[in-house]
Write a protein that holds these residues in place. Structure first.
Motif, short mmCIF file in Angstrom:
data_model
loop_
_atom_site.label_atom_id
_atom_site.label_comp_id
_atom_site.label_asym_id
_atom_site.label_seq_id
_atom_site.Cartn_x
_atom_site.Cartn_y
_atom_site.Cartn_z
N VAL A 141 2.17 -64.36 -22.94
CA VAL A 141 1.33 -64.20 -21.75
C VAL A 141 -0.12 -64.47 -22.10
CG1 VAL A 141 0.57 -62.57 -19.98
CG2 VAL A 141 2.93 -62.52 -20.78
N GLY A 142 -0.53 -64.01 -23.27
CA GLY A 142 -1.90 -64.28 -23.70
C GLY A 142 -2.17 -65.76 -23.86
N GLY A 143 -1.19 -66.49 -24.42
CA GLY A 143 -1.37 -67.94 -24.55
C GLY A 143 -1.49 -68.61 -23.20
N GLY A 144 -0.68 -68.18 -22.24
CA GLY A 144 -0.78 -68.75 -20.90
C GLY A 144 -2.13 -68.49 -20.26
N LEU A 145 -2.64 -67.28 -20.41
CA LEU A 145 -3.97 -66.97 -19.88
C LEU A 145 -5.05 -67.82 -20.54
CD1 LEU A 145 -3.90 -63.08 -19.49
CD2 LEU A 145 -4.00 -64.78 -17.68
N PHE A 146 -4.88 -68.06 -21.84
CA PHE A 146 -5.89 -68.85 -22.53
C PHE A 146 -5.89 -70.29 -22.02
CE2 PHE A 146 -7.83 -71.01 -26.21
CZ PHE A 146 -8.97 -70.23 -26.33
N LEU A 147 -4.72 -70.83 -21.66
CA LEU A 147 -4.69 -72.17 -21.07
C LEU A 147 -5.42 -72.19 -19.74
CD1 LEU A 147 -1.05 -73.35 -21.84
CD2 LEU A 147 -3.15 -73.88 -23.07
N LEU A 148 -5.31 -71.12 -18.96
CA LEU A 148 -6.07 -71.03 -17.70
C LEU A 148 -7.57 -70.99 -17.97
CD1 LEU A 148 -3.90 -68.49 -15.68
CD2 LEU A 148 -3.93 -70.98 -15.52
N VAL A 149 -7.97 -70.29 -19.05
CA VAL A 149 -9.39 -70.27 -19.43
C VAL A 149 -9.87 -71.68 -19.74
CG1 VAL A 149 -10.99 -69.52 -21.23
CG2 VAL A 149 -9.37 -67.89 -20.24
N ALA A 150 -9.04 -72.44 -20.49
CA ALA A 150 -9.42 -73.81 -20.83
C ALA A 150 -9.50 -74.68 -19.58
CB ALA A 150 -8.41 -74.38 -21.82
N ALA A 151 -8.56 -74.48 -18.65
CA ALA A 151 -8.59 -75.26 -17.40
C ALA A 151 -9.86 -74.97 -16.62
CB ALA A 151 -7.36 -74.95 -16.57
N LEU A 152 -10.32 -73.74 -16.64
CA LEU A 152 -11.56 -73.39 -15.96
C LEU A 152 -12.75 -74.10 -16.61
CD1 LEU A 152 -12.76 -71.70 -13.69
CD2 LEU A 152 -12.98 -69.80 -15.30
N GLY A 153 -12.74 -74.19 -17.94
CA GLY A 153 -13.79 -74.93 -18.63
C GLY A 153 -13.77 -76.41 -18.27
N PHE A 154 -12.55 -76.98 -18.19
CA PHE A 154 -12.43 -78.38 -17.78
C PHE A 154 -12.97 -78.58 -16.36
CE2 PHE A 154 -10.02 -81.51 -15.35
CZ PHE A 154 -10.30 -82.68 -16.06
N LEU A 155 -12.64 -77.64 -15.46
CA LEU A 155 -13.12 -77.74 -14.08
C LEU A 155 -14.64 -77.74 -14.03
CD1 LEU A 155 -12.67 -77.67 -11.00
CD2 LEU A 155 -12.54 -75.17 -11.17
N ALA A 156 -15.27 -76.85 -14.79
CA ALA A 156 -16.73 -76.80 -14.80
C ALA A 156 -17.31 -78.11 -15.33
CB ALA A 156 -17.21 -75.63 -15.65
N GLY A 157 -16.70 -78.66 -16.38
CA GLY A 157 -17.19 -79.92 -16.92
C GLY A 157 -17.00 -81.08 -15.96
N ALA A 158 -15.85 -81.11 -15.25
CA ALA A 158 -15.60 -82.19 -14.30
C ALA A 158 -16.61 -82.15 -13.16
CB ALA A 158 -14.18 -82.07 -13.76
#
Length: 507
Positions: free
Chosen positions: A192-209
């Motif tokens: 579950v922690g790994g899945g949440l961390f992928l969501l954190v990374a997706a949020l970083g990608f969204l901010a960069g995009a």
């Protein structure tokens, strides 16, 4: 992966654990130096300064608000700060993004409130994990930063970051606790922690995009969902900790209410207290808390403290301090109850004047001794009546009578020896239980009782002289406690009718 059980579990950590954490930190510093060298060799891209202006304050704030997956003592904290790294990887070349993140992570973890060894490890592990993540993203990233393949590259880098950090954390904790690495890797909630961390990374990608394709002020709006996640994580953790501690306190109160001894009570407090505090370890000890510990005094005699490891965050420490105070109040009240119950039970079995056992205690002891002697061991009973006590009580007063009884009790204790159990049955009647002794020992003890009580008494009201009539009996197969006491009582009356001041063996 940071764990909630990061605080040291003992006064000293194993040398191997210190060396391992220090080595990880040194490697992290090496990566930082290498990233800065690569940045300088590539022409000292000026965008690094602008990146640091964003990453330093964000990294400092987000480091203090991890996402908590489980609320137990060893719950997983998913770091939220690396969202900055994945944002930088979208808007900057990988070497610049790595240098900016490394310069952000090291001071962010070093000004944290965790113990120094946790700061050292977290800083080094974060930089090492970010290096592998940057290498993965750099190898998979397409030419166009805002692209589906770029998102996949960021997610692959995030998976690499989380896996690396998880393995390093598991190895560090396993070495510190002297446990198997696989046992630490099997931490509940890791997936579950790994899945949440992928969501954190997706949020970083969204901010960069957004930053890449839209005006800068629009990109700043992406801070709003980040702040919402931080606040939600913080509120959820507080609520979860509050519910967990309330449940643990309730279970502790139920268990503590049922205990009947101090030793059992202290074991129950430690067991339930360990489940109560976020550090996962509580002990009851005679020393107050020291550095990196919190605690409260029980207010008991001897002095005791409830002591737990100091949590790694301020609000967790506040929760633990309130929980310890509540548990301490429960324990103090339970200690008082147990001691009062023990004292009440003791007084119910003690003669208040002489301090000897009373009739109830004597009967219980005689029954136990007879039962233990069923295999053939002999049990002897001496029934003692003071001759002339009434005359002393009438002529010198009741205070003198009480003093005479007290002194008689002391002499009986001396005469009975360490193996004898002496009790006051009431008035001027006493009794002694003697366990299986060598032949003649019972007669010797009876003679010693007669001799001791024949000696003059120097009372406050004046001298007094009495004697003692002693009835003696020894157990036979089939005898019970009542039979023995009745036979000794009858023998005592035989001695009294014969003039007193002697012992008689009853048959």
């Amino acid at each position: 992966m940071e764990t909630a059980s990061t605080p040291p579990r003992g006064p000293r950590r194993p040398s191997a654990s210190v060396l391992l954490d220090s080595g990880i930190f040194v490697l992290g510093l090496g990566v930082l130096v290498g990233a800065l060298h690569a940045w300088w060799a590539a022409g000292a891209d000026p965008r690094l300064a602008a990146a640091l202006a964003v990453s330093l304050p964000l990294g400092w704030v987000l480091t203090r608000f991890p996402l908590m997956v489980t609320g137990g003592a060893s719950g997983i904290h998913v770091p939220f700060a690396p969202v900055v790294l994945f944002y930088l990887l979208v808007v900057l070349p990988p070497p610049v993004a790595l240098a900016a993140w490394a310069l952000t992570a090291v001071p962010a973890y070093f000004v944290d409130r965790r113990p120094w060894q946790s700061r050292v490890f977290n800083a080094g592990s974060s930089v090492l994990s970010s290096l592998l993540a940057v290498l993965v993203v750099g190898a998979l990233a397409p030419a166009r930063p805002v692209d589906t393949r770029m998102l996949l590259a960021v997610l692959a880098g995030a998976a690499t970051y989380f896996a690396t950090d998880t393995v390093l954390s598991a190895v560090s904790i396993a070495v510190e606790r002297r446990r198997a690495v696989l046992a630490e890797l099997a931490e509940p909630g890791a997936l579950v922690g790994g899945g949440l961390f992928l969501l954190v990374a997706a949020l970083g990608f969204l901010a960069g995009a957004v930053r890449h394709d839209m005006p800068g002020w629009v990109a700043l709006l992406t801070l709003l969902p980040s702040m919402a996640v931080v606040v939600a994580a913080w509120a959820w953790r507080r609520a979860h900790e509050s519910r967990r501690q309330q449940r643990a306190l309730f279970e502790a109160a139920v268990r503590i209410h049922a205990v009947t001894s101090v030793e059992e009570l202290l074991r129950a407090v430690e067991a339930h207290g360990t489940a109560l505090v976020s550090g996962g370890r509580l002990e009851v000890r005679s020393r107050p808390p020291v550095e990196h510990e919190i605690g409260c005094e029980l207010g008991d005699d001897p002095r005791r403290w409830l002591v737990a490891a100091r949590p790694t965050s301020r609000y967790a420490e506040q929760f633990d301090e309130v929980a310890l105070a509540s548990l301490g109040s429960l324990a103090a009240a339970a200690l008082l109850r147990v001691r009062l119950a023990a004292e009440t039970e003791r007084l119910a079995l003690v003669d208040p004047l002489t301090g000897l056992a009373n009739r109830r205690a004597f009967t219980t002891r005689l029954e136990e001794t007879v039962e233990d002697g069923d295999g053939g061991a002999t049990v002897a009973v001496l029934f003692v009546d003071l001759d002339g006590f009434k005359a002393v009580n009438d002529t010198l007063g009741h205070a003198a009578g009480d003093e005479l009884l007290t002194e008689s009790a002391r002499r009986l204790l001396d005469a009975a020896g360490p193996d004898g159990f002496v009790a006051r049955l009431g008035g001027d009647e006493f009794a002694v239980v003697l366990p299986d002794l060598f032949p003649g020992a019972v007669d010797d003890t009876a003679d010693a009782v007669v001799t001791a009580l024949r000696a003059p008494f120097l009372l406050s009201a004046g001298p007094a002289t009495i004697s003692a009539s002693v009835g003696v009996t020894a157990s036979e197969p089939g005898d019970d406690a009542d039979t023995l006491l009745s036979r000794a009582d009858a023998a005592m009356y035989v001695a009294k009718r014969a003039g007193g001041g002697r012992s008689v063996l009853g048959v």
